[in-house]
Design a protein around this motif. Sequence first.
Motif, PDB file in Angstrom:
ATOM      1  N   ARG A 183       0.829  -1.205   0.000  1.00  0.00           N
ATOM      2  CA  ARG A 183       0.000   0.000   0.000  1.00  0.00           C
ATOM      3  C   ARG A 183       0.862   1.252   0.000  1.00  0.00           C
ATOM      4  O   ARG A 183       0.538   2.245  -0.679  1.00  0.00           O
ATOM      5  CB  ARG A 183      -0.941  -0.013   1.208  1.00  0.00           C
ATOM      6  N   GLU A 184       1.949   1.207   0.715  1.00  0.00           N
ATOM      7  CA  GLU A 184       2.841   2.368   0.739  1.00  0.00           C
ATOM      8  C   GLU A 184       3.412   2.648  -0.650  1.00  0.00           C
ATOM      9  O   GLU A 184       3.524   3.802  -1.075  1.00  0.00           O
ATOM     10  CB  GLU A 184       3.972   2.142   1.737  1.00  0.00           C
ATOM     11  N   ILE A 185       3.756   1.589  -1.370  1.00  0.00           N
ATOM     12  CA  ILE A 185       4.301   1.756  -2.719  1.00  0.00           C
ATOM     13  C   ILE A 185       3.212   2.189  -3.699  1.00  0.00           C
ATOM     14  O   ILE A 185       3.409   3.079  -4.527  1.00  0.00           O
ATOM     15  CB  ILE A 185       4.955   0.445  -3.193  1.00  0.00           C
ATOM     16  N   LEU A 186       2.046   1.582  -3.606  1.00  0.00           N
ATOM     17  CA  LEU A 186       0.964   1.878  -4.536  1.00  0.00           C
ATOM     18  C   LEU A 186       0.363   3.266  -4.328  1.00  0.00           C
ATOM     19  O   LEU A 186      -0.090   3.903  -5.278  1.00  0.00           O
ATOM     20  CB  LEU A 186      -0.148   0.833  -4.401  1.00  0.00           C
ATOM     21  N   GLY A 187       0.346   3.719  -3.081  1.00  0.00           N
ATOM     22  CA  GLY A 187      -0.400   4.930  -2.775  1.00  0.00           C
ATOM     23  C   GLY A 187      -1.867   4.602  -2.566  1.00  0.00           C
ATOM     24  O   GLY A 187      -2.289   3.441  -2.572  1.00  0.00           O
ATOM     25  N   ASP A 188      -2.669   5.636  -2.384  1.00  0.00           N
ATOM     26  CA  ASP A 188      -4.069   5.439  -1.997  1.00  0.00           C
ATOM     27  C   ASP A 188      -4.960   4.945  -3.130  1.00  0.00           C
ATOM     28  O   ASP A 188      -5.928   4.232  -2.897  1.00  0.00           O
ATOM     29  CB  ASP A 188      -4.650   6.741  -1.447  1.00  0.00           C
ATOM     30  N   GLY A 189      -4.664   5.341  -4.356  1.00  0.00           N
ATOM     31  CA  GLY A 189      -5.612   5.121  -5.438  1.00  0.00           C
ATOM     32  C   GLY A 189      -5.731   3.718  -5.969  1.00  0.00           C
ATOM     33  O   GLY A 189      -6.838   3.189  -6.108  1.00  0.00           O
TER      34      GLY A 189
END
Length: 300
Positions: A183-189
Amino acid sequence: MSESIGNVTAVDHGSAAKESVGRYGVWSFGLRTEDQARRGELTEAVAELEELGFEAVWLGGSSAVEHAVPLVEATERMTVATGIQSIWQYTAADSARQVAELEASHPGRFLLGLGVSHARLTDQYRRPYSSMVGYLDALDTAGVPAGRRVLAALGPKMLELSRDRAAGSHPYLVTPEHTAQAREILGDGPLLAPELKVVLETDPERARAIAREYLALYLGLPNYTNSFLRLGFTEDDFTDGGSDRLVDAVVAWGDQDRIRAAVDAFHAAGADHVALQVVDDQPRDALPRDAWRRLADLLI
């Protein structure tokens, strides 16, 4: 299908994918419709899953777009996804043509899950990251929207590719800690939809024995063991089907409260959707319909 990704952002792609798959799905080897004699049984099963409230099904193994078609036709709203389709087994041109046909007849009902599989399983395996980039380039050229595909990403580079060139990631055999890092790598979207194995057994010895028999294959594949090593596990955790620590991290087992807590841990770590795979002492292509009903009662 003529839609192209244009200037649409990964966040927009992820939003649409999140809405289409919902919060809970079922991951199953058995729902692939390769055996024509079983097609009626499979379509009946997937129609019941939709009635139970699951919003997506993931076709396990090296599944293909063609395996999804009868299941899309047998349901009204459910998203059917490949979990995953190997880029070595099906060309981008063939995939794009089949996706276009399915999108034309049932818009928004299919999600193309792609992965590089494992070197041990194909003699075509080479430069997996670069090969995936090339495959996505070909899909772009053919007009397959980034918002209708996800990648089976475990490591940081493939997760970044999932963020930049797809709707998100569908990682297999991971922990809540991996989910938080992803999630940290992907970001929120972008969509983050990890698979989670579930053993509906309360006896610890019995539950772990079932899990270990199932995990043994995967613990011989470097893609997974390297992922576990990055998470802080050691080589000792991979022997004899997996240590208690490893088994308990990747398999939800026990009573209702324990299983619900394990699923909730993935959501709390950042998952948008959890794809639940029932593991038991039956063949991998069995349809554990009673277990699916129990999961629906527990979660939905």
